[in-house]
Design a protein around this motif. Sequence first.
Motif, PDB file in Angstrom:
ATOM      1  N   THR A 107       0.844  -1.192   0.000  1.00 50.96           N
ATOM      2  CA  THR A 107       0.000   0.000   0.000  1.00 50.96           C
ATOM      3  C   THR A 107       0.879   1.242   0.000  1.00 50.96           C
ATOM      4  O   THR A 107       1.913   1.279   0.670  1.00 50.96           O
ATOM      5  CB  THR A 107      -0.952  -0.008   1.208  1.00 50.96           C
ATOM      6  N   THR A 108       0.468   2.256  -0.760  1.00 53.49           N
ATOM      7  CA  THR A 108       1.295   3.456  -0.917  1.00 53.49           C
ATOM      8  C   THR A 108       0.520   4.758  -0.774  1.00 53.49           C
ATOM      9  O   THR A 108       1.105   5.831  -0.804  1.00 53.49           O
ATOM     10  CB  THR A 108       1.956   3.465  -2.305  1.00 53.49           C
ATOM     11  N   MET A 109      -0.809   4.712  -0.688  1.00 54.03           N
ATOM     12  CA  MET A 109      -1.693   5.881  -0.708  1.00 54.03           C
ATOM     13  C   MET A 109      -1.645   6.608  -2.053  1.00 54.03           C
ATOM     14  O   MET A 109      -2.027   7.775  -2.157  1.00 54.03           O
ATOM     15  CB  MET A 109      -1.388   6.849   0.438  1.00 54.03           C
ATOM     16  N   LEU A 110      -1.162   5.920  -3.088  1.00 55.13           N
ATOM     17  CA  LEU A 110      -1.145   6.447  -4.451  1.00 55.13           C
ATOM     18  C   LEU A 110      -1.598   5.343  -5.402  1.00 55.13           C
ATOM     19  O   LEU A 110      -1.421   4.161  -5.101  1.00 55.13           O
ATOM     20  CB  LEU A 110       0.263   6.919  -4.826  1.00 55.13           C
ATOM     21  N   THR A 320     -10.753   4.904   3.855  1.00 52.10           N
ATOM     22  CA  THR A 320      -9.808   4.523   4.899  1.00 52.10           C
ATOM     23  C   THR A 320      -8.423   4.365   4.280  1.00 52.10           C
ATOM     24  O   THR A 320      -8.283   4.215   3.062  1.00 52.10           O
ATOM     25  CB  THR A 320     -10.228   3.193   5.558  1.00 52.10           C
ATOM     26  N   THR A 321      -7.407   4.392   5.097  1.00 53.30           N
ATOM     27  CA  THR A 321      -6.027   4.437   4.617  1.00 53.30           C
ATOM     28  C   THR A 321      -5.676   3.262   3.704  1.00 53.30           C
ATOM     29  O   THR A 321      -4.962   3.416   2.715  1.00 53.30           O
ATOM     30  CB  THR A 321      -5.053   4.464   5.804  1.00 53.30           C
ATOM     31  N   LEU A 322      -6.157   2.075   4.028  1.00 55.94           N
ATOM     32  CA  LEU A 322      -5.770   0.889   3.278  1.00 55.94           C
ATOM     33  C   LEU A 322      -6.652   0.614   2.061  1.00 55.94           C
ATOM     34  O   LEU A 322      -6.429  -0.366   1.340  1.00 55.94           O
ATOM     35  CB  LEU A 322      -5.765  -0.334   4.197  1.00 55.94           C
ATOM     36  N   SER A 325      -5.522   0.053  -2.223  1.00 61.28           N
ATOM     37  CA  SER A 325      -4.105  -0.291  -2.153  1.00 61.28           C
ATOM     38  C   SER A 325      -3.625  -0.973  -3.429  1.00 61.28           C
ATOM     39  O   SER A 325      -4.401  -1.515  -4.216  1.00 61.28           O
ATOM     40  CB  SER A 325      -3.841  -1.212  -0.963  1.00 61.28           C
TER      41      SER A 325
END
Length: 450
Positions: A107-110, A320-322, A325
């Motif tokens: 996961t990179t948030m991109l 959410t953050t994940l 991904s």
Amino acid sequence: MPSRITDASVEAMLTREKALFLQRNPKSRALSEETAQNWLRGVPMHWMVDWGTPFPLFIAKAKGVDLTDADGNPYVDFCLGDTGAMFGHSPKALAATLREASEDGFTTMLPSPDAAVVGRLLAERFGLPYWQVTATASDANRSVLRWCRAITGRKKILVFNGCYHGAVDETFVGLDNGKQRPDPALIGEPRDLNELTKVVEFNDIPALEAALAPGDVACVLAEPVMTNIGMVLPDEGYHDALRRITRATQTLLVIDETHCMSSGPGGYSRANGLDPDAIVLGKPIAGGVPAAVYGFSDKAAARIRDYLSGRAPGHSGIGTTLAGSKLQLALMRTMLETYFTEEAFAPLIGLARRLEKGIADVIIKYGAPWHVVRVGARVEFMCSPDRPRNGGEAGRVIHRPIDMAVHHYLLNRGVVITPFHNMMLICPATTEAHVEALIQGLDHCLAELV
């Protein structure tokens, strides 16, 4: 109580099968005692004890349709993670992707390059052009409800009695003797959900019209076929009426395909020509690895863009953050390219028809007051002679003791079906021999009950 199956025969079978379960599974029993020291209710997720067995069955290995428990007992799996493993456990192409993707970051948030391909495939398969990724179908449903409320300016939603849309609080509302009330099983909800939710029976067109007439409902959230209270099919013309009424009242229509994705490579909606404003896809979209998506029509997406253009930046409460991904997208690409195809689905549906007929033949053979229904690769039987038309009828005819007796009997003979109801899925690893084993197991079970 069905006329030819007595309380005494059901109780005797349950007593006998629970004793056999204890005898077969000493290691699972020991593991259950050990896990009870550190896990609530002794399991990582509390509904893992809802199988009704004396203790949970601990699974050491799952491949295709083959399960092996901690004691080395083999099983043929027709539950398939309650649709999460709809194409089998660790299917070859997915396992290869997982190995390869594990070397390139999770996961990179991109976005990753797979995002372009996955978006195109989702649009091609399911007919809606704009998509977002979440971790679960529950998250996807929550996000869709937020967007629908935002762009309509309406607070309320409408669901159907007996529905299930994951862990979305405002969907836990039902009808009790015609009166709407929150589900008493819902834990810790601080609001009166009746203020946010309207609930009507599935297939009841006048009730739907009356509920939407005031113009205060943001969206209808519906499975195209109810699947969590038995399998309740739509009446002929019902989906046309649902679409007509929602459009007339400017209510958005959201179709939750999380279970009905077994209908074909584009789910039930594409197979039956539905035209929703939004779709939710969960469980099998990444082969059972946590991922889900939701999609919007052109018109709904345009309304979202208009809404966001006049809104100050900040926390949306959506996402959410994940979610989104790199790993999720890689797995979804493989699932969409390899398994969500006409070629992959055709043999599954053919074998599901064989299972449907086999169960129907067993029911007829013993004169059992049961029925069987199929949607795509999904088959279910219910212990009532007539098909229910809505969740209220289905809830009244479900016979938990019989269901538990059948589940225990099959489990002790190496066949797994879904514990919460009598659902069975066909996957690419399922063979005619597996189907025959299930049919024969049900035949012998009914012979003993009757």
